[in-house]
Scaffold this motif. Structure first.
Motif, short mmCIF file in Angstrom:
data_model
loop_
_atom_site.label_atom_id
_atom_site.label_comp_id
_atom_site.label_asym_id
_atom_site.label_seq_id
_atom_site.Cartn_x
_atom_site.Cartn_y
_atom_site.Cartn_z
N UNK A 150 0.84 -1.33 -0.04
CA UNK A 150 -0.12 0.25 -0.13
C UNK A 150 0.93 1.69 0.07
N UNK A 151 2.02 1.22 0.97
CA UNK A 151 2.96 2.64 0.88
C UNK A 151 3.23 2.50 -0.18
N UNK A 152 3.76 1.67 -0.84
CA UNK A 152 4.64 1.58 -2.62
C UNK A 152 3.45 2.32 -3.70
N UNK A 153 1.87 1.76 -3.51
CA UNK A 153 1.63 2.63 -4.63
C UNK A 153 1.39 3.82 -4.28
N UNK A 154 1.16 3.99 -2.99
CA UNK A 154 1.18 5.31 -2.71
C UNK A 154 1.68 6.36 -3.06
N UNK A 155 3.12 5.69 -2.61
CA UNK A 155 4.68 6.45 -3.28
C UNK A 155 4.67 6.65 -4.38
N UNK A 156 3.95 6.12 -5.59
CA UNK A 156 4.23 6.10 -7.27
C UNK A 156 3.81 6.86 -7.75
N UNK A 157 1.60 6.78 -6.93
CA UNK A 157 1.13 8.13 -7.62
C UNK A 157 1.58 8.99 -7.47
N UNK A 158 2.28 9.32 -5.99
CA UNK A 158 2.50 11.42 -5.18
C UNK A 158 4.00 11.62 -6.19
N UNK A 159 4.65 10.66 -6.73
CA UNK A 159 5.75 10.26 -7.49
C UNK A 159 5.84 10.08 -9.02
N UNK A 160 5.10 9.94 -9.39
CA UNK A 160 4.95 9.58 -10.64
C UNK A 160 5.79 8.87 -11.13
N UNK A 161 5.26 7.82 -10.39
CA UNK A 161 6.51 6.46 -10.81
C UNK A 161 5.77 5.56 -11.06
N UNK A 162 6.97 4.14 -11.94
CA UNK A 162 6.64 2.99 -12.46
C UNK A 162 6.79 2.22 -11.40
N UNK A 163 5.66 1.41 -11.19
CA UNK A 163 5.74 -0.18 -9.85
C UNK A 163 5.78 -1.18 -11.39
N UNK A 164 7.06 -2.08 -10.95
CA UNK A 164 7.93 -3.34 -11.27
C UNK A 164 7.49 -4.22 -10.70
N UNK A 165 6.78 -5.15 -10.62
CA UNK A 165 6.35 -6.74 -9.57
C UNK A 165 6.69 -7.49 -10.26
N UNK A 166 6.55 -9.13 -9.64
CA UNK A 166 6.36 -10.25 -9.83
C UNK A 166 5.28 -10.65 -9.65
N UNK A 167 4.62 -10.85 -10.39
CA UNK A 167 2.58 -11.05 -9.93
C UNK A 167 2.39 -12.48 -11.09
N UNK A 168 2.14 -13.19 -10.11
CA UNK A 168 0.89 -14.79 -10.29
C UNK A 168 1.93 -15.65 -11.16
N UNK A 169 3.20 -15.93 -10.34
CA UNK A 169 4.41 -17.00 -11.67
C UNK A 169 4.08 -17.68 -11.65
N UNK A 170 4.02 -18.08 -10.39
CA UNK A 170 3.45 -20.08 -10.23
C UNK A 170 2.42 -19.80 -9.55
N UNK A 171 1.51 -21.36 -9.71
CA UNK A 171 0.61 -21.97 -8.95
C UNK A 171 1.09 -22.05 -7.80
N UNK A 172 2.11 -22.24 -6.71
CA UNK A 172 1.54 -22.25 -5.56
C UNK A 172 1.76 -20.45 -5.03
N UNK A 173 2.03 -20.17 -5.88
CA UNK A 173 2.17 -18.41 -5.23
C UNK A 173 0.68 -17.98 -4.81
N UNK A 174 -0.19 -18.87 -5.97
CA UNK A 174 -1.85 -18.56 -6.13
C UNK A 174 -2.35 -19.13 -4.69
N UNK A 175 -1.67 -20.53 -4.73
CA UNK A 175 -2.23 -21.62 -3.57
C UNK A 175 -2.28 -20.68 -2.49
N UNK A 176 -0.34 -20.36 -1.78
CA UNK A 176 -0.31 -19.64 -0.99
C UNK A 176 -1.01 -18.29 -0.53
N UNK A 177 -1.60 -17.52 -1.43
CA UNK A 177 -2.15 -15.99 -1.54
C UNK A 177 -3.73 -16.87 -0.57
#
Lengths: 440, 440
Positions: A184-211
């Motif tokens: 949440x902090x990163x998202x807000x900081x990005x909005x304030x400073x007009x920044x792109x966010x680079x993140x790994x997302x939904x890469x593996x089945x384990x990530x989904x199961x854990x989430x």
């Protein structure tokens, strides 16, 4: 600084391309222009240089270090312990090798997330290419680590130097390594400073199961619930997403980076190219780091992206989550295998204009006013003959040896496949290797 | 003729390799040998050259001619009409380009099936590499065509010239293009004359469906019912096979050639590497023709073979035929995605020793007494550094530019990436292209 490229093939026509400063200034047959540097490009074609939209440059150091392993074993038992010992100097050397490799394979922009980011920054600056750089943000749900990371991020953006060719972004590693509060902090900081966010997302089945176990919802739904998703998010991998999650990504205009080789090599899963592109999602292409690829060659990445989509055009990601068992067989038989999707032209778009779209760059096209980033390919190279279809030849056949010249920001970084200083970089890597052998 | 390769890396040790005539004569550190040709190979490693176990060499002429199409549309509406116009001279030129490309990418043996076979033979002889050659046999169930083909085959084998580096084989195209009677005839002719048979088998789902419709059984079962299958059969593709058919292939010691890029590009299907190798089937690797690949680069083929197996390790071929619907979801979830299978080492075996096994060649290893076919790779190439694992670097990272030298039958065909006469071949292809443009 000015460069005149004479008699080069562009859009099926022999033309001249004139670069003034860091932009294309004029394009046409027999241009009346004089330049400090003239490149005689008969029997060459000009193309936009490639945009590697997700990588970890300094991981060239881990090329071939731990192959043929499952993702979490690979990360926990091999990659992360090795990485924890890497110093600023190591990463500087590794990133230089990466930049060299990118120049040699026609890439002039990459998006990076790694440790000791200033070391990568220094390598990029010296080597003359472009990058979007982020320090990897990992707090492992530890409030102290989170606090420290946030303080460092604030400090960095307060004090950062604005440099030509460098775009600073935020790099939260993934939903399983970064706490809810920090996301949440990163998202807000990005909005304030007009920044792109680079993140790994939904890469593996384990990530989904854990989430699902931890948050009661799937990764994209989780980020959506935090208000995290928007057009400034470049999500890498995005393999395990349901139709509903793909709808969310499309609606929020999230940019997606496809990493076919890494997803295949780690057995992470199959990217749903058809379903995402049908929803109008902007899809870039990335090599990921060298330890899961094991090179940074975007020609190879384009070809494999197309091959993978054709041979697995069903939405594998959706299969375990969405489909009723009684529908699965029909679904597979109808949707599976389609040689007509992901054409050579689409692959080239992913690696050029789409990448430019993700990072808001005036790149990806050879046109007046655009940034002067391009490659010249040798039309006499054996992989480019005969020439029924030049784009097909580039995507499906060309080896990087066919790239004669790489130009970034109006500066010639490689000509006749020679990059000034490359022998020194090779020597530095060999010295690093020798030090590694003697200390382990 | 003798060649001494000095100070080359072989099995983690710097050694000398001495070639006398067409075989490796001595290998060891600091050999006391003098040779007509000495190659100083410091910072190079020696590997067996590659065996391209299934291709159609002259199809270089169709590179990029008709991409992103379904197999039967591609064959019937594009490839076959184009091919029907190709002359001996065309095929000679196309095969020369193919040989050049193979030398440049480290291949010294290929198995070919095509029209105007003597034209390919001439190209191979002149270019100095090896090949198993067959005239494609297609009778479309027409008894007159069958009779003609058989007569020509008999005549050819009666009158053929025995040439160094050339292996003659039989090339029935596929079960859907060759009549039952001709398949039986070919099988008997092969037994009488001790010949290998090269055939496309179970490439697409349509082939299986048509076979079941016509013969009441699946392709491998059909060939088994004709007594066709044996250790002298090299079957290409072999994508759509059930567990029962795989058992038959293993029992009959049929050799299988995997063509991952072609199968992916045409959306033909996913090869069941795990299931076939678990049964002990000898699996070679081939690029298929340039129109479905679109190059002849075995480095790329090895990498993609491994990636494909890791990302689709379930037996997709068996899915529609064998599995009960209620078992399918579990089956997919358990068997699907496995980064630990098809290692870099296995990929290299497929492309070297396994290929040698298929064709009964003393190739695929650098050892005294073996045929002197090898490549020298440049260990200072950016794709080969650092060197945690040389085989991994070769398979997953190297570009063909890293191959400095190609040696076949004791003769140096490429050194410092230069093949004598290559400019002339490129010119011939461009002239062919110009003639094509002016006549169409």
């Amino acid at each position: 600084m000015s460069v005149l490229i004479k008699n080069v093939l562009l859009n099926d026509q022999v033309q001249d391309v004139f670069i003034e400063g860091n932009r294309f200034e004029a394009i046409g047959p027999d241009l009346d222009a004089s330049a400090r540097e003239v490149i005689e490009a008969t029997d060459m074609a000009v193309f936009p240089s490639f945009i590697n939209a997700h990588t970890h440059a300094a991981m060239t150091l881990l090329r071939g270090f731990a192959d043929d392993l499952e993702l979490y074993t690979w990360l926990n038992d091999h990659i992360w312990p090795f990485e924890s010992k890497l110093t600023y100097d190591d990463i500087y050397i590794g990133a230089k090798l990466a930049c060299l490799e990118m120049i040699k394979t026609g890439t002039t922009f990459f998006c990076d997330m790694y440790w000791h980011m200033p070391a990568t920054l220094r390598a990029v600056s010296e080597m003359g290419i472009r990058a979007a750089l982020s320090s990897v943000f990992i707090d492992f749900n530890d409030p102290r680590k989170a606090k420290d990371f946030r303080a460092r991020t604030r400090k960095f953006f307060r004090e950062k130097e604005d440099l030509d060719r460098i775009l600073y972004t935020l790099g939260p590693h993934a939903i399983y390594t970064v706490s809810r509060d920090s996301l949440i902090w990163i998202s807000e900081f990005a909005a304030e400073n007009n920044l792109l966010i680079n993140i790994h997302l939904a890469e593996t089945r384990k990530e989904v199961e854990d989430c699902v176990k931890t948050h009661g919802m799937r990764p994209v739904e989780y980020l959506e619930s935090l208000g995290f998703l928007g057009p400034n998010v470049a999500a890498a991998h995005v393999v395990w997403v349901t139709a509903k999650e793909m709808d969310i990504l499309a609606e929020r205009e999230v940019k997606v980076v496809h990493n076919p080789v890494s997803n295949m090599k780690l057995g992470s899963g199959i990217f749903a190219f058809k379903e995402l592109s049908n929803r109008g999602v902007c899809i870039g292409l990335g090599t990921d780091g060298c330890s899961s690829n094991n090179n940074l060659d975007m020609l190879e990445e384009m070809k494999i992206a197309a091959l993978l989509a054709k041979s697995s055009s069903f939405d594998s990601a959706a299969v375990p989550a969405n489909i009723l068992e009684e529908d699965l067989k029909d679904y597979l038989e109808s949707a599976y295998l389609d040689p007509t999707i992901f054409t050579a032209g689409q692959a080239l778009e992913c690696a050029t204009v789409n990448g430019a779209g993700i990072f808001g760059l005036d790149m990806g096209k050879i046109a007046v006013g655009m940034l002067a980033d391009c490659i010249l390919i040798n039309l006499n190279h054996h992989t480019l003959l005969p020439r029924h279809d030049l784009v097909s030849n580039l995507v499906y056949s060309a080896s990087s040896e066919a790239i004669d010249t790489t130009i970034c920001n109006g500066r010639v970084l490689m000509q006749n496949r020679k990059v000034p200083g490359e022998e020194k970089i090779i020597e530095e890597i060999k010295n690093w290797e020798n030090r590694l052998r003697t200390t382990t």
